[in-house]
Design a protein around this motif. Structure first.
Motif, PDB file in Angstrom:
ATOM      1  N   ALA A   1       0.833  -1.204   0.000  1.00 24.73           N
ATOM      2  CA  ALA A   1       0.000   0.000   0.000  1.00 24.73           C
ATOM      3  C   ALA A   1       0.867   1.254   0.000  1.00 24.73           C
ATOM      4  N   CYS A   2       1.906   1.267   0.837  1.00 26.05           N
ATOM      5  CA  CYS A   2       2.782   2.436   0.897  1.00 26.05           C
ATOM      6  C   CYS A   2       3.575   2.587  -0.400  1.00 26.05           C
ATOM      7  N   ALA A   3       4.037   1.476  -0.960  1.00 20.47           N
ATOM      8  CA  ALA A   3       4.752   1.530  -2.240  1.00 20.47           C
ATOM      9  C   ALA A   3       3.853   2.115  -3.323  1.00 20.47           C
ATOM     10  N   GLU A   4       2.564   1.764  -3.306  1.00 20.18           N
ATOM     11  CA  GLU A   4       1.647   2.304  -4.303  1.00 20.18           C
ATOM     12  C   GLU A   4       1.419   3.801  -4.102  1.00 20.18           C
TER      13      GLU A   4
ATOM     14  N   TYR B   1      -6.875   5.352   7.772  1.00 19.17           N
ATOM     15  CA  TYR B   1      -5.643   5.472   8.555  1.00 19.17           C
ATOM     16  C   TYR B   1      -5.375   6.857   9.127  1.00 19.17           C
ATOM     17  N   THR B   2      -6.351   7.732   9.079  1.00 21.93           N
ATOM     18  CA  THR B   2      -6.138   9.052   9.692  1.00 21.93           C
ATOM     19  C   THR B   2      -7.053   9.275  10.893  1.00 21.93           C
ATOM     20  N   ARG B   3      -7.687   8.195  11.374  1.00 22.33           N
ATOM     21  CA  ARG B   3      -8.571   8.321  12.543  1.00 22.33           C
ATOM     22  C   ARG B   3      -8.085   7.415  13.665  1.00 22.33           C
ATOM     23  N   PRO B   4      -7.932   7.930  14.864  1.00 26.51           N
ATOM     24  CA  PRO B   4      -7.500   7.076  15.969  1.00 26.51           C
ATOM     25  C   PRO B   4      -8.558   6.068  16.401  1.00 26.51           C
TER      26      PRO B   4
ATOM     27  N   ASN C   1       1.983   8.014  11.600  1.00 28.55           N
ATOM     28  CA  ASN C   1       2.847   7.435  10.562  1.00 28.55           C
ATOM     29  C   ASN C   1       2.096   7.294   9.242  1.00 28.55           C
ATOM     30  N   SER C   2       0.968   6.570   9.272  1.00 30.85           N
ATOM     31  CA  SER C   2       0.203   6.326   8.046  1.00 30.85           C
ATOM     32  C   SER C   2      -0.477   7.590   7.538  1.00 30.85           C
ATOM     33  N   GLY C   3      -1.054   8.349   8.465  1.00 30.44           N
ATOM     34  CA  GLY C   3      -1.775   9.548   8.060  1.00 30.44           C
ATOM     35  C   GLY C   3      -0.874  10.584   7.433  1.00 30.44           C
ATOM     36  N   THR C   4       0.318  10.762   7.997  1.00 30.52           N
ATOM     37  CA  THR C   4       1.245  11.747   7.445  1.00 30.52           C
ATOM     38  C   THR C   4       1.654  11.392   6.030  1.00 30.52           C
ATOM     39  N   ILE C   5       1.962  10.117   5.807  1.00 29.84           N
ATOM     40  CA  ILE C   5       2.344   9.673   4.464  1.00 29.84           C
ATOM     41  C   ILE C   5       1.194   9.880   3.484  1.00 29.84           C
ATOM     42  N   SER C   6      -0.008   9.443   3.857  1.00 26.43           N
ATOM     43  CA  SER C   6      -1.159   9.541   2.956  1.00 26.43           C
ATOM     44  C   SER C   6      -1.497  10.994   2.627  1.00 26.43           C
TER      45      SER C   6
END
Length: 308
Positions: free
Chosen positions: A108-111, A258-261, A202-207
């Motif tokens: 997912a991150c690679a995409e 991935y941006t919600r706790p 981590n995920s939210g910042t990247i997205s």
């Protein structure tokens, strides 16, 4: 290491998408067809790009990598989901669960990174065409692909470490059809608020960062198209609209998940199906149906293989 030694859960049980056996049969048939079409469509794009010399350009090099990632991404979750439709008890071992969430985040991150690179490629091609051959030569493209895989690996290792460092003593029921970080850490025998916030960060910042970079790139492209000829605008808009459709289909669910706790897993399951099953199928359809060059190359490749 102490946290790992405290782990007593050896397997997790999935609740799956539904407990209605009629729906399970229907879902099994529908998603089996979807998965086979995903493998076929994306494999065809990869083979077409590899065996067609005129497609050996940065844009199609990135497109073939996107198709490869989509094959891997869907293969992480869909086979296990299909298995769950035909088994009464849907289980996965602890180690396999961790492996599944690792590869899920890797692909997912690679995409995400690849879609950002593809937007940059179109930006250079449209806004600085004279410098394009020097800026985006194949050596640079290979380095960019290596970098995005490295970035995806680092991100996935961080997510996996934050997950396995927690103690799991039960319960072991995951309200989903695959292992992902948010539903798994909910089962930890400790307070996970800080870990959850780190994972979201981590995920939210990247997205969000990549999405904003993409929107900025396409905004600049649209503004620059005013200086292009009518034919140039048409071709650029056709290519960029296909890219942006893929971006919207992929980033929308990622940002939502991935941006919600705190998550509502019943809603998340519906979004996850779109993100892990539907989007990898739609990507090759979007690119092939809107790209005459790819369709022509596929037709020639198919005819060459048939008549040979």
């Amino acid at each position: 290491m102490d946290a790992l030694n405290q782990t007593r859960v050896t397997e997790f049980v999935f609740l799956g998408l539904t407990d209605n056996w009629v729906l399970e049969i229907l879902f099994f048939m529908a998603f089996s067809v979807t998965y086979m079409l995903t493998l076929l469509g994306n494999s065809l794009i990869v083979l077409t790009t590899v065996f067609t010399p005129r497609l050996h350009t940065p844009m199609y090099f990135f497109l073939s990598n996107l198709s490869f990632i989509d094959i891997c991404h869907s293969s992480v979750t869909v086979p296990k989901m299909l298995e769950g439709f035909v088994l009464e008890r849907k289980t996965i071992s602890f180690d396999n669960c961790i492996a599944q969430l690792f590869f899920l985040h890797l692909f997912a991150c690679a995409e995400i990174f690849l879609l950002t690179v593809m937007a940059y490629d179109r930006y250079v091609a449209i806004c600085a065409p004279l410098h394009y051959p020097q800026v985006m030569n194949m050596r640079v493209c290979v380095h960019l692909v290596f970098a995005l895989w490295l970035g995806g690996t680092v991100h996935s290792l961080v997510q996996t470490y934050l997950t396995i460092r927690l103690p799991y003593c039960g319960p072991n029921i995951i309200d989903s059809y695959f292992c992902d970080v948010p539903p798994v850490i909910k089962l930890a025998c400790t307070d996970t608020y800080l870990t959850g916030m780190l994972i979201v960060f981590n995920s939210g910042t990247i997205s969000l960062t990549c999405f904003l970079a993409l929107v900025t790139s396409y905004t600049v492209i649209l503004v620059s198209l005013r200086k292009q000829s009518a034919e140039g605008r048409r071709k650029a808009l056709s290519t960029c609209s296909a890219h942006f459709m893929v971006v919207a289909l992929f980033f929308g669910p990622c940002i939502f998940l991935y941006t919600r706790p705190d998550s509502s897993f019943s809603t998340d399951k519906v979004v996850s199906v779109f993100y892990t099953v539907i989007t990898p199928l739609l990507n090759p359809l979007i690119y092939t149906l809107r790209n005459e060059e790819v369709k022509s190359a596929m037709k020639q490749l198919t005819q060459r293989r048939v008549f040979s």
